[in-house]
Design a protein around this motif. Structure first.
Motif, mmCIF file in Angstrom:
data_model
loop_
_atom_site.group_PDB
_atom_site.id
_atom_site.type_symbol
_atom_site.label_atom_id
_atom_site.label_comp_id
_atom_site.label_asym_id
_atom_site.label_seq_id
_atom_site.Cartn_x
_atom_site.Cartn_y
_atom_site.Cartn_z
ATOM 1 N N ASN A 31 0.851 -1.181 0.000
ATOM 2 C CA ASN A 31 0.000 0.000 0.000
ATOM 3 C C ASN A 31 0.893 1.240 0.000
ATOM 4 O O ASN A 31 1.799 1.327 0.846
ATOM 5 C CB ASN A 31 -0.878 -0.042 1.259
ATOM 6 N N PRO A 32 0.699 2.156 -0.932
ATOM 7 C CA PRO A 32 -0.265 2.127 -2.036
ATOM 8 C C PRO A 32 0.272 1.306 -3.211
ATOM 9 O O PRO A 32 1.426 0.894 -3.203
ATOM 10 C CB PRO A 32 -0.360 3.607 -2.414
ATOM 11 N N LEU B 262 1.917 5.457 -6.733
ATOM 12 C CA LEU B 262 2.323 6.627 -5.961
ATOM 13 C C LEU B 262 3.020 7.593 -6.895
ATOM 14 O O LEU B 262 4.029 7.245 -7.511
ATOM 15 C CB LEU B 262 3.252 6.196 -4.828
ATOM 16 N N THR C 79 4.441 -1.656 -5.878
ATOM 17 C CA THR C 79 4.057 -0.243 -5.810
ATOM 18 C C THR C 79 4.783 0.489 -6.918
ATOM 19 O O THR C 79 6.021 0.526 -6.941
ATOM 20 C CB THR C 79 4.441 0.374 -4.452
#
Lengths: 113, 111
Positions: A7-8, A11, A107
């Motif tokens: 998470n996330p 980005l 990510t």
């Protein structure tokens, strides 16, 4: 079944800013790895975290591991464009004595000038 | 330096063909892994092997088999290729408990 969640997933940030990527996992493990992947390339090892409380730093990247919370973080300090890449965390799971390496979804980090 | 070499960077095969993806590592690693990578899904483990002739299913073994006759070589076999097996395939190896090293990847397209 071991699940690893990042998470996330995407980005986008500006150069000079700080940010953190989180990696949660669902079962007991005391070994966690961070990898970097540039577009069209394979994965390159960044950090190996082998115990609770482990912290590793390389340049503007710092990784930490909290095995009790089943959480690892990858912190980016004063981001620069060269850090744009996809970052993966991975966790060891022992299956009948064999090591199985399970990855998060990745990510995708984009750093804008 | 550890080297993990995959036999092809790009491969185009027809539906129904039997496809072999080869991976060789030169560091005497016990473990070897095959993953596929798809956008939004990260790396998913297909099979792994912890010793010669030993194999374990990963999370998505259906439609695949593997072979490890020698310690340095781990082959992924698509018995009858289908279009939903179009993907990037990544091979990796490691010593148990240590970081894994990856090959350069094989981008397979099934038409």
């Amino acid at each position: 079944e071991l699940k690893v969640e990042q998470n996330p997933l995407f980005l986008s940030m500006q150069e000079g800013k700080n940010y953190t990527i989180y990696c949660n996992y669902s079962t007991t493990s005391d070994r966690l790895y961070w990898y970097r992947q540039d577009p069209g390339k394979s994965l390159e090892s960044l950090f190996v975290l082998l115990s609770n409380g482990a912290v590793k730093q390389e340049g503007r990247l710092m990784a930490s591991l909290d095995t009790k919370a089943r959480l690892s973080t990858l912190h980016i300090t004063a981001a620069v464009h060269d850090l744009s890449a996809t970052y993966f965390c991975a966790v060891d799971a022992q299956i009948q004595g064999a090591q199985k390496l399970v990855f998060g979804q990745g990510t995708r980090l984009t750093i804008n000038p | 330096d550890v080297k993990v070499t995959q036999s092809s960077r790009y491969l185009v095969k027809r539906t129904g063909e039997k496809v072999f993806l080869e991976c060789v590592q030169d560091m005497d690693h016990e473990n070897m892994f095959w993953y596929r990578q798809d956008p939004g899904l990260g790396l998913r483990l297909i099979y792994f092997s912890y010793d010669v002739k030993m194999k374990e299913k990963g999370d998505i073994p259906e439609g695949y088999s593997v072979s490890r006759e020698k310690k340095e070589r781990f082959s992924l076999i698509l018995e009858s290729a289908s279009t939903n097996q179009t993907s990037m395939y990544l091979c990796a190896s490691n010593v148990p408990g240590k970081e894994a090293f990856f090959g350069q990847g094989t981008r397979l397209t099934v038409v």
